[in-house]
Design a protein around this motif. Sequence first.
Motif: not given
Length: 407
Positions: A285-292
Amino acid sequence: MSLVVLNYFDRQTLSVLKPIVKADLTLDDKAYSLLTFAFMLPYIVMYVASGRLIERFGTRICMSLFAIGWSIANIASGMSHNFAQLAASRALLGAAEPGVFPIIQRAILNWVPVERRALAIGIVMPAGNLGAILAPPLVAVMTAGIGWRAAFIIPGLIGVSIAMLWWFADTKQAPPPSLDTAQPVAPDEEAASISALLRDKRYWAIIAVRMISDPVWYFYLFWIAGYLQERVGLSLSELGLVGSIPYIVAMLACLVAGRFVDRAAARGHDPIRIQLRLFAITAALMPLGALITMTSSVAIALLIITIVVSVCQTWFVGFNVLLAGLFPVKINASAVGMLGAVGASTSLILNLLAGFILAQFDYVALFAGLAILHPISAVILFVVIGRTRPKPRTTAVESAATSGVAT
């Protein structure tokens, strides 16, 4: 529990007040980076030392001194009028705060039965999140009512009072195990030593993973409140209303994860393998952080932050589950302390450089780089620790029935 809550409340206060303190004391992001450095350098040193101090002097003396120390540091932060004074206060805070976590680990291993340890760790370790949950609204209220300095001083005075109560309350020794309640002893319990721990490749794998993944948590802890105000556009009062959402969800996630591991262990599954699987699932789930930085929506930004914070917290709980299952009780406090120190060391470097990175590349580079660290870490854990675990022996029917739970 109240001291654990105050521990995180006190360290979170400056990040919540970042824009106001920067303006009042004429600081920039580079100076703020140096303030995080001032906190984390002694934090690293004392994380290593605290485990040994706890094993030598016990929880009563150590927790009382640690809590009084960080409370005085918080009061001093509120009385600071320039960068040097605030940096010195943050250094004292960093020296006093890390000891609480080895104390908790040692207490759980002494008092909680093996079959309930994952849940106990999942309850107590994230308790600090209550401090992070309470910090945005309470700091906002105190700042609006009596000024930002009171947001440091009042919790500091409360911390000194609770530390004194701890001294008078923590007077009992752990009872000797009876034949009915004795916990299983690891095969190498008698031979347990720090040198033996440092010769174990599994511990070195966990060290490497903490060095890689911990910077994600520390960056979000120190910088995300300021990001929401300076870049997303939240006011301090709005941050007070929504800033605790990620930590509330993270606490629930830790409870669910701990309960899941315990229930799987009760059904005969290897809790270590179950924990490794949880690491892998959550790391995805952590690659979602790149979308902030790609969204202007407050709701979407908060959703992504909530996911990242929840994963970071479940990983911290998971590491303690691994330590409890892989290594003897008598060295767990030291093991926790050393891990916290190495994880904080790379986090210190990131936070020191963060202000300079922001000046050159903005938040995009930081969030994108942090997004890949947990997936890398999950691979390391599976390669090193997963291969050392015995494979489950099940029949074809049992395998089909449990394939959705663990292998």
